[in-house]
Design an enzyme around this catalytic site. Structure first.
Site, PDB file in Angstrom:
ATOM      1  N   HIS A   1     -16.666   1.927  68.186  1.00 21.71           N
ATOM      2  CA  HIS A   1     -17.314   3.127  67.333  1.00 21.71           C
ATOM      3  C   HIS A   1     -18.856   3.245  67.329  1.00 21.71           C
ATOM      4  O   HIS A   1     -19.487   2.378  66.376  1.00 21.71           O
ATOM      5  CB  HIS A   1     -16.734   2.788  65.912  1.00 21.71           C
ATOM      6  CG  HIS A   1     -15.294   2.652  65.742  1.00 21.71           C
ATOM      7  ND1 HIS A   1     -14.609   4.007  65.028  1.00 21.71           N
ATOM      8  CD2 HIS A   1     -14.162   1.839  66.143  1.00 21.71           C
ATOM      9  CE1 HIS A   1     -13.232   3.836  65.078  1.00 21.71           C
ATOM     10  NE2 HIS A   1     -13.034   2.303  65.469  1.00 21.71           N
TER      11      HIS A   1
ATOM     12  N   GLY B   1     -15.530   3.651  55.749  1.00 24.45           N
ATOM     13  CA  GLY B   1     -15.707   4.848  54.753  1.00 24.45           C
ATOM     14  C   GLY B   1     -14.332   4.734  53.924  1.00 24.45           C
ATOM     15  O   GLY B   1     -14.141   5.772  53.010  1.00 24.45           O
ATOM     16  N   GLU B   2     -13.367   4.192  54.105  1.00 24.25           N
ATOM     17  CA  GLU B   2     -12.179   4.295  53.709  1.00 24.25           C
ATOM     18  C   GLU B   2     -12.057   3.679  52.071  1.00 24.25           C
ATOM     19  O   GLU B   2     -11.307   3.910  51.305  1.00 24.25           O
ATOM     20  CB  GLU B   2     -10.960   3.611  54.354  1.00 24.25           C
ATOM     21  CG  GLU B   2     -10.580   3.909  55.842  1.00 24.25           C
ATOM     22  CD  GLU B   2     -11.203   3.091  56.996  1.00 24.25           C
ATOM     23  OE1 GLU B   2     -11.984   2.587  56.922  1.00 24.25           O
ATOM     24  OE2 GLU B   2     -10.146   3.158  57.838  1.00 24.25           O
TER      25      GLU B   2
ATOM     26  N   THR C   1     -11.069   6.972  61.347  1.00 20.44           N
ATOM     27  CA  THR C   1     -10.676   7.671  59.927  1.00 20.44           C
ATOM     28  C   THR C   1     -11.632   8.800  59.656  1.00 20.44           C
ATOM     29  O   THR C   1     -11.102   9.881  59.369  1.00 20.44           O
ATOM     30  CB  THR C   1     -10.607   6.786  58.908  1.00 20.44           C
ATOM     31  OG1 THR C   1      -9.708   5.765  59.494  1.00 20.44           O
ATOM     32  CG2 THR C   1      -9.935   7.375  57.806  1.00 20.44           C
TER      33      THR C   1
ATOM     34  N   TYR D   1      -9.055  10.409  64.495  1.00 21.60           N
ATOM     35  CA  TYR D   1      -7.726  10.171  63.691  1.00 21.60           C
ATOM     36  C   TYR D   1      -7.014  11.495  63.494  1.00 21.60           C
ATOM     37  O   TYR D   1      -5.497  11.615  63.492  1.00 21.60           O
ATOM     38  CB  TYR D   1      -7.845   9.465  62.426  1.00 21.60           C
ATOM     39  CG  TYR D   1      -7.828   8.042  62.448  1.00 21.60           C
ATOM     40  CD1 TYR D   1      -8.478   7.318  63.427  1.00 21.60           C
ATOM     41  CD2 TYR D   1      -7.586   7.509  61.057  1.00 21.60           C
ATOM     42  CE1 TYR D   1      -8.353   6.001  63.296  1.00 21.60           C
ATOM     43  CE2 TYR D   1      -7.342   6.003  61.175  1.00 21.60           C
ATOM     44  CZ  TYR D   1      -7.885   5.310  62.372  1.00 21.60           C
ATOM     45  OH  TYR D   1      -7.844   3.916  62.314  1.00 21.60           O
TER      46      TYR D   1
ATOM     47  N   ARG E   1      -3.159   6.574  57.248  1.00 21.82           N
ATOM     48  CA  ARG E   1      -4.282   7.484  57.268  1.00 21.82           C
ATOM     49  C   ARG E   1      -4.322   8.480  58.526  1.00 21.82           C
ATOM     50  O   ARG E   1      -5.158   9.199  58.507  1.00 21.82           O
ATOM     51  CB  ARG E   1      -5.590   6.270  57.684  1.00 21.82           C
ATOM     52  CG  ARG E   1      -5.684   5.283  56.568  1.00 21.82           C
ATOM     53  CD  ARG E   1      -6.696   4.168  57.156  1.00 21.82           C
ATOM     54  NE  ARG E   1      -6.182   3.419  58.100  1.00 21.82           N
ATOM     55  CZ  ARG E   1      -6.589   2.418  58.784  1.00 21.82           C
ATOM     56  NH1 ARG E   1      -7.948   2.219  58.850  1.00 21.82           N
ATOM     57  NH2 ARG E   1      -5.668   1.720  59.601  1.00 21.82           N
TER      58      ARG E   1
ATOM     59  N   HIS F   1      -4.226   5.388  68.281  1.00 21.59           N
ATOM     60  CA  HIS F   1      -4.135   4.344  67.053  1.00 21.59           C
ATOM     61  C   HIS F   1      -2.940   4.063  66.596  1.00 21.59           C
ATOM     62  O   HIS F   1      -2.267   4.858  66.135  1.00 21.59           O
ATOM     63  CB  HIS F   1      -5.262   4.693  66.098  1.00 21.59           C
ATOM     64  CG  HIS F   1      -5.305   3.850  64.685  1.00 21.59           C
ATOM     65  ND1 HIS F   1      -6.138   2.996  64.483  1.00 21.59           N
ATOM     66  CD2 HIS F   1      -4.524   4.233  63.653  1.00 21.59           C
ATOM     67  CE1 HIS F   1      -5.659   2.493  63.241  1.00 21.59           C
ATOM     68  NE2 HIS F   1      -4.792   3.167  62.923  1.00 21.59           N
TER      69      HIS F   1
ATOM     70  N   ARG G   1      -0.946  -5.545  66.275  1.00 23.66           N
ATOM     71  CA  ARG G   1      -1.294  -5.908  64.922  1.00 23.66           C
ATOM     72  C   ARG G   1      -0.075  -6.316  64.032  1.00 23.66           C
ATOM     73  O   ARG G   1      -0.266  -6.836  63.015  1.00 23.66           O
ATOM     74  CB  ARG G   1      -1.877  -4.299  64.296  1.00 23.66           C
ATOM     75  CG  ARG G   1      -0.887  -3.510  64.216  1.00 23.66           C
ATOM     76  CD  ARG G   1      -1.333  -2.385  63.124  1.00 23.66           C
ATOM     77  NE  ARG G   1      -2.390  -1.728  63.506  1.00 23.66           N
ATOM     78  CZ  ARG G   1      -3.557  -1.667  62.758  1.00 23.66           C
ATOM     79  NH1 ARG G   1      -3.761  -2.443  61.868  1.00 23.66           N
ATOM     80  NH2 ARG G   1      -4.658  -0.917  63.130  1.00 23.66           N
TER      81      ARG G   1
ATOM     82  N   ASP H   1     -12.809  -2.798  69.419  1.00 24.08           N
ATOM     83  CA  ASP H   1     -12.868  -1.900  68.061  1.00 24.08           C
ATOM     84  C   ASP H   1     -14.449  -2.360  67.513  1.00 24.08           C
ATOM     85  O   ASP H   1     -14.413  -2.380  66.445  1.00 24.08           O
ATOM     86  CB  ASP H   1     -11.722  -2.477  67.150  1.00 24.08           C
ATOM     87  CG  ASP H   1     -11.637  -1.093  65.873  1.00 24.08           C
ATOM     88  OD1 ASP H   1     -12.235  -0.178  66.233  1.00 24.08           O
ATOM     89  OD2 ASP H   1     -10.684  -1.268  65.408  1.00 24.08           O
TER      90      ASP H   1
END
Length: 371
Positions: free
Chosen positions: A65, A71-72, A101, A132, A165, A197, A229, A283
């Site tokens: 990124h 920002g979530e 996101t 996203y 999301r 994602h 994950r 990430d």
């Protein structure tokens, strides 16, 4: 005159082990690799003593990124843009940037600007179009046009599926994105991937499985990430790889029985799966959130490209040969993204050489320079 660089007597991994070699670098290319190279006559040469050092290809981090993630949890959780030094200290010489996101306050023009700035500071960069959301954010109004007309844009992503999301794309929207990415890749010799994602949703990889069952799209088009994950997702991902899909795992902290990137590599190897179908990314700069059942952010960490070398150290400590441990972050991602001039140490390729000490910490970059 261009100054040449001669790495003298360095233990070389290309990523396969070559033993002690001299490596001659000139401009932004590897000129020669041999057990003993004479100093070129009539040219200024900087000689670096490689005794006790290992030379490896610069790492290719396919999920970063560059503009910062987050920002979530409100504007105060936005992560700032990544710095060139964070890549260099991690041994990353090629970074591929994306939006996550937040495709509202962050944009493709901003992503491209960050990429150009990092390149000017010695980190080679490419970017994805989209993010996203579906329909995706683009520069030209079309993901196909973005890939075809903008040299630095190589793929689409990270499109979110199986996550609260995501935009909850329909199957038709999903395969249209994949088709545009695939055809654009054919037209340009770029990666042409749909980088996905994966969240914790129970549908997991169902959209990819259905696309392989019902369309003519080749399996290489799909590149799902964060596949370690949780355990059910990881098991589905291993099965999917047998159909030709390259699986990406993330070098982040995992909970419960979800495998770390290193553990995922070991399980992959133990299962006899194709090593050319596994990549590892960081990430870096992204928000690593934990949510409650209602989707409320509980806490967050920030990804770092340094986790790639940390994963390699763990694998070597587990008895994996260094050359084998390097493949998912060098040769394999370079081949998947059709970056044929990097990911290995060979005459004619880019001089993205990373020197490591005996603890596998970065000592210096050999000659990574802007394009």
């Amino acid at each position: 005159m261009t100054t040449l660089t001669l790495l003298r007597g360095v233990d070389t991994y290309a990523p396969e082990p070559l033993g002690r070699q001299d490596i001659l670098l000139g401009g932004d290319r590897i000129l020669a690799i041999a057990p003993r190279l004479d100093t070129p006559h009539g040219w200024p040469v900087r000689v670096i003593d490689g005794d006790g050092l290992r030379a490896i290809p610069g790492l290719v981090d396919t999920h970063t990124h560059l503009t910062g993630g987050g920002g979530e949890g409100g504007a105060e959780t936005r992560v700032p843009p990544m710095l060139a030094e964070s890549f260099k200290q991690a041994g990353v010489t090629t970074a591929i940037g994306l939006l996550g996101t937040d495709c509202t306050t962050r944009s493709i023009p901003e992503l491209l600007a960050c990429a150009r700035g990092l390149e000017a500071q010695g980190v080679r960069t490419f970017v994805y179009t989209g993010g996203y959301v579906v329909p995706p954010r683009t520069l030209t109004g079309s993901v196909r046009d973005d890939i075809v007309h903008v040299d630095r844009i190589v793929a689409v992503g990270e499109t979110a599926i199986s996550d609260h999301r995501s935009s909850q794309p329909t199957f038709e929207e999903f395969v249209r994105l994949a088709a545009d990415a695939h055809v654009a890749g054919m037209m340009t010799k770029k990666a042409g991937l749909l980088h996905l994602h994966l969240g914790d949703g129970p549908r997991r990889l169902a959209l990819v499985q259905r696309a392989l069952d019902e369309t003519e799209l080749p399996a290489r088009t799909f590149h799902p990430t964060h596949c370690n994950r949780n355990r059910p997702l990881w098991e589905d991902a291993k099965t999917l790889s047998r159909r030709g899909v390259t699986i990406d795992v993330t070098a982040f902290d995992t909970d419960g029985d979800a495998p770390s990137a290193a553990q995922a590599f070991l399980e992959w190897r133990h299962a006899g799966l194709d090593p050319a179908r596994l990549t590892i990314s960081s990430d870096g700069g992204g928000c690593l959130p934990t949510f409650d059942a209602d989707g409320v952010l509980l806490h967050m960490d920030v990804g770092s490209s340094a986790t790639l070398l940390a994963t390699i150290r763990t694998l070597v400590a587990e008895g994996i040969p260094l050359g084998e441990a390097l493949a998912p972050v060098t040769r394999t991602p370079a081949a998947l993204f059709r970056l044929h001039d990097r990911g290995a140490l060979r005459p004619g390729l880019l001089a993205d050489v990373v020197l490591l000490d005996d603890r596998l910490d970065v000592v210096r970059l050999g000659a990574a320079t802007p394009r």
